[in-house]
Design a protein around this motif. Sequence first.
Motif, PDB file in Angstrom:
ATOM      1  N   GLU A  12      -0.184 -11.525   6.028  1.00 33.73           N
ATOM      2  CA  GLU A  12      -0.297 -10.607   4.885  1.00 33.73           C
ATOM      3  C   GLU A  12      -0.253 -11.359   3.554  1.00 33.73           C
ATOM      4  N   GLU A  33      -3.141  -3.709   1.554  1.00 36.26           N
ATOM      5  CA  GLU A  33      -2.463  -4.793   2.271  1.00 36.26           C
ATOM      6  C   GLU A  33      -1.018  -4.971   1.788  1.00 36.26           C
ATOM      7  N   HIS A  81       1.418  -3.607   4.161  1.00 29.96           N
ATOM      8  CA  HIS A  81       1.672  -4.504   5.300  1.00 29.96           C
ATOM      9  C   HIS A  81       2.651  -5.605   4.895  1.00 29.96           C
ATOM     10  N   GLU A 104      -6.466  -3.053   9.780  1.00 29.90           N
ATOM     11  CA  GLU A 104      -7.324  -4.254   9.662  1.00 29.90           C
ATOM     12  C   GLU A 104      -8.711  -3.969  10.241  1.00 29.90           C
TER      13      GLU A 104
HETATM   14 FE   LIG Z   1      -2.911  -6.540   6.551  1.00 28.52          FE
END
Ligand SMILES: [Fe+2]
Length: 231
Positions: A80, A110, A113, A194
């Motif tokens: 990440e 992202e 994440h 993803e």
């Molecule tokens: Fe990711």
Amino acid sequence: MTAVSWDAPLTAVSSLRLYALDMQTPTDRIMAAADTALRTLFATPHASGPCQTLPGAPTTLTDAEKAQSAGLMRVNHVGEVCAQALYTAQALATRNPALRAHYTAACTEETDHLAWTAQRLQDLGSRPSLLNPLWYAGAFGLGLIAGRLGDAVSLGFVVETETQVGAHLDSHLQALPATDHASRAIVAQMRDDELRHADAAREAGAAILPPPVQALMRAAAKVMTTVAQRV
Ligand SMILES: [Fe+2]
Ligand SMILES: [Fe+2]
């Protein structure tokens, strides 16, 4: 350039980044990219919401299970960190404002994440990779190169990266302790996200990367995952 408090949550900063990266001067964009790098490496990321835990009876992990989960989640956290670097660099490199907005929006997603994996590492009593600045720098360089090779290649790089990460996360679902519901929920959600990022890049006009380039990317990822699990 918009002044952003260092203490502002990363999610709030991300939406400002959409504006910041769309500003006119290259200097402003470079400053915004540097800001993202510092926040990714040194600030506490904040998710837009918690990751839903998979159903399952609450269990207490043994020390060995915690260590196993921590190694795998450290790898995923590094992934990440690299995602932040790649998307930021690719947003910086493209001359297409619509594609820049696409990359920046993906980068914001992202951030969830990044925050979930960072929090999970902490909950497991572990730490992120000590080499995160190195991973970030390497991924940023790759993102810049991909971006400079043109938008279709840059998007192709996203497709290949996200597809490989999706397969890698699938393998982690096999490797994580069956009773670590929290880590498994995060990995499962990330895998779905993803693969969706790969689809979005494909639909945006990605070129298919040559098989030797795909193989090289797999080899580089193997080095990163092997080292990050320990260091
Ligand atoms: Fe990711
Ligand atoms: Fe992604």
